[in-house]
Design a protein around this motif. Structure first.
Motif, PDB file in Angstrom:
ATOM      1  N   ALA A 126      64.225  95.393  20.939  1.00  0.00           N
ATOM      2  CA  ALA A 126      63.805  94.421  21.949  1.00  0.00           C
ATOM      3  C   ALA A 126      64.967  93.542  22.389  1.00  0.00           C
ATOM      4  O   ALA A 126      65.143  93.284  23.586  1.00  0.00           O
ATOM      5  CB  ALA A 126      62.673  93.557  21.400  1.00  0.00           C
ATOM      6  N   VAL A 127      65.777  93.088  21.441  1.00  0.00           N
ATOM      7  CA  VAL A 127      66.919  92.231  21.762  1.00  0.00           C
ATOM      8  C   VAL A 127      67.931  92.973  22.617  1.00  0.00           C
ATOM      9  O   VAL A 127      68.462  92.434  23.598  1.00  0.00           O
ATOM     10  CB  VAL A 127      67.605  91.715  20.478  1.00  0.00           C
ATOM     11  N   THR A 128      68.219  94.211  22.244  1.00  0.00           N
ATOM     12  CA  THR A 128      69.204  95.001  22.983  1.00  0.00           C
ATOM     13  C   THR A 128      68.832  95.116  24.459  1.00  0.00           C
ATOM     14  O   THR A 128      69.696  95.040  25.337  1.00  0.00           O
ATOM     15  CB  THR A 128      69.314  96.416  22.369  1.00  0.00           C
ATOM     16  N   PHE A 177      74.997  90.389  18.837  1.00  0.00           N
ATOM     17  CA  PHE A 177      74.999  90.596  17.378  1.00  0.00           C
ATOM     18  C   PHE A 177      74.214  89.511  16.642  1.00  0.00           C
ATOM     19  O   PHE A 177      73.307  89.831  15.854  1.00  0.00           O
ATOM     20  CB  PHE A 177      76.438  90.683  16.853  1.00  0.00           C
ATOM     21  N   PRO A 178      74.536  88.204  16.865  1.00  0.00           N
ATOM     22  CA  PRO A 178      73.726  87.186  16.166  1.00  0.00           C
ATOM     23  C   PRO A 178      72.272  87.201  16.608  1.00  0.00           C
ATOM     24  O   PRO A 178      71.377  86.872  15.825  1.00  0.00           O
ATOM     25  CB  PRO A 178      74.409  85.869  16.547  1.00  0.00           C
ATOM     26  N   ARG A 238      74.366  78.297  19.918  1.00  0.00           N
ATOM     27  CA  ARG A 238      75.701  77.746  20.174  1.00  0.00           C
ATOM     28  C   ARG A 238      76.602  78.794  20.839  1.00  0.00           C
ATOM     29  O   ARG A 238      77.310  78.508  21.802  1.00  0.00           O
ATOM     30  CB  ARG A 238      76.337  77.293  18.858  1.00  0.00           C
ATOM     31  N   TYR A 239      76.585  79.992  20.301  1.00  0.00           N
ATOM     32  CA  TYR A 239      77.496  81.034  20.789  1.00  0.00           C
ATOM     33  C   TYR A 239      77.120  81.494  22.194  1.00  0.00           C
ATOM     34  O   TYR A 239      77.987  81.670  23.060  1.00  0.00           O
ATOM     35  CB  TYR A 239      77.491  82.220  19.820  1.00  0.00           C
ATOM     36  N   SER A 249      84.143  84.707  18.046  1.00  0.00           N
ATOM     37  CA  SER A 249      83.010  85.573  17.719  1.00  0.00           C
ATOM     38  C   SER A 249      81.885  84.713  17.168  1.00  0.00           C
ATOM     39  O   SER A 249      82.059  83.502  16.969  1.00  0.00           O
ATOM     40  CB  SER A 249      83.413  86.613  16.666  1.00  0.00           C
ATOM     41  N   ALA A 250      80.741  85.341  16.911  1.00  0.00           N
ATOM     42  CA  ALA A 250      79.615  84.606  16.326  1.00  0.00           C
ATOM     43  C   ALA A 250      79.970  84.111  14.926  1.00  0.00           C
ATOM     44  O   ALA A 250      79.573  83.006  14.531  1.00  0.00           O
ATOM     45  CB  ALA A 250      78.385  85.510  16.272  1.00  0.00           C
TER      46      ALA A 250
END
Length: 306
Positions: A126-128, A177-178, A238-239, A249-250
């Motif tokens: 789902a995130v992707t 990624f995060p 934040r990222y 990076s994260a």
């Protein structure tokens, strides 16, 4: 089909898919101000988020936003938020049972490992797919609407176009990624906990499969999820909100937070996170259960008519 109640007929994957997305949108409409307050508290401490305004507590933050920017600012990014839920929740929640059956080879009885694997799979998938909508939502929520302060974006479509133009397509997937990590954790904790609490309440006959049972299960799932997912959620926010070059990076973002603000920074915005996630879970799961039943009733009526 004669004599069967809607609750006797298992919902189809399509019913779950549509029901989950719709229920998530309903939940967002009710809880979006809490989510905006959470984002503002999470980014507080960054130089880019200063603007001379300090937020204190969830209701203090909401009050400050209303006072300084007007009530409409509490719903900054709502369009992107609803786009996110229709593409995100439909997959992570709507397909959870289907993927769970895949991991159990079609067996209805699922162990904890199968549940966790299903939660991780649907959450990551789902995130992707929905990541760009999350990036835009967070940036709108972080945007302060004050006179004399230049707005970062003028509208939802402008945000997508501006990010793609200035940061490339990878900018729309910034923080994937995060976010995958966060949502794999959230999905596992949220759905597995809801599953287990509901099953236990029904198994020990403490409640029947109705609204109070769904409410208790959803509230418990919301609390457990907030405790486990808050650190990753803060880093993700934040990222994703940071301008190009602020963090490498994260992981660098997390390290910067730890060294500059201490470990408590990872739980900034915990109360609004819990209020938001707890209330979101309650509204979403209660709506989801009712929508599934309503759609199955409609399906049964159509089959009777035929």
């Amino acid at each position: 089909m004669v004599g069967l109640r809607p609750s006797d007929i298992p919902p189809t994957p399509v019913v779950k898919f549509i029901g989950a997305g719709t229920a998530a949108c309903i939940a967002d409409l009710f809880t979006f101000p809490l989510d905006t307050a959470k984002v503002r508290l999470q980014i507080q401490g960054e130089s880019t988020a200063a603007n001379g305004i300090r937020y204190k507590g969830v209701f203090g933050t909401i009050g400050t936003i209303v006072k300084t920017e007007g009530p409409k600012s509490l719903y900054n990014g709502l369009v992107a938020g609803l786009q996110r839920q229709m593409s995100f929740a439909s997959i992570r929640i709507g397909l959870y049972d289907t993927v769970k059956l895949y991991y159990t080879n079609g067996k209805e009885k699922a162990g904890i490992v199968s549940r966790i694997l299903a939660g991780c799979t649907t959450g990551a998938l789902a995130v992707t797919i929905a990541q760009p909508t999350d990036v835009v939502k967070v940036r709108f929520q972080a945007q302060v609407n004050l006179k004399g302060v230049k707005r970062r974006y003028n509208g939802t479509m402008d945000a997508y176009k501006t990010i793609a133009r200035q940061e490339g397509m990878k900018g729309l997937w910034k923080g994937t990624f995060p976010n995958v990590t966060r949502n794999a954790i959230v999905n596992c904790t949220e759905l597995v906990t809801y599953d287990l609490i509901k099953e236990s309440l029904l198994q020990y006959k403490l409640m029947t499969d109705n609204l109070p049972c769904h409410f208790v299960s959803a509230f418990g799932a919301g609390f457990c999820t907030t405790v486990i997912a808050s650190p990753v959620d803060v880093v993700k926010t934040r990222y994703m909100n940071s301008p190009p070059g602020q963090y490498k990076s994260a992981i660098n973002c997390a390290w910067t937070m730890l060294t500059k603000e201490g470990p408590t920074a990872f739980y900034k915005g915990f109360v609004p996170s819990f209020l938001r996630l707890g209330s979101w879970n309650v509204v979403m799961f209660v709506s989801y259960e009712q929508l599934k039943r309503a759609m199955m009733k409609s399906r049964q009526r159509v089959e009777y008519a035929v």
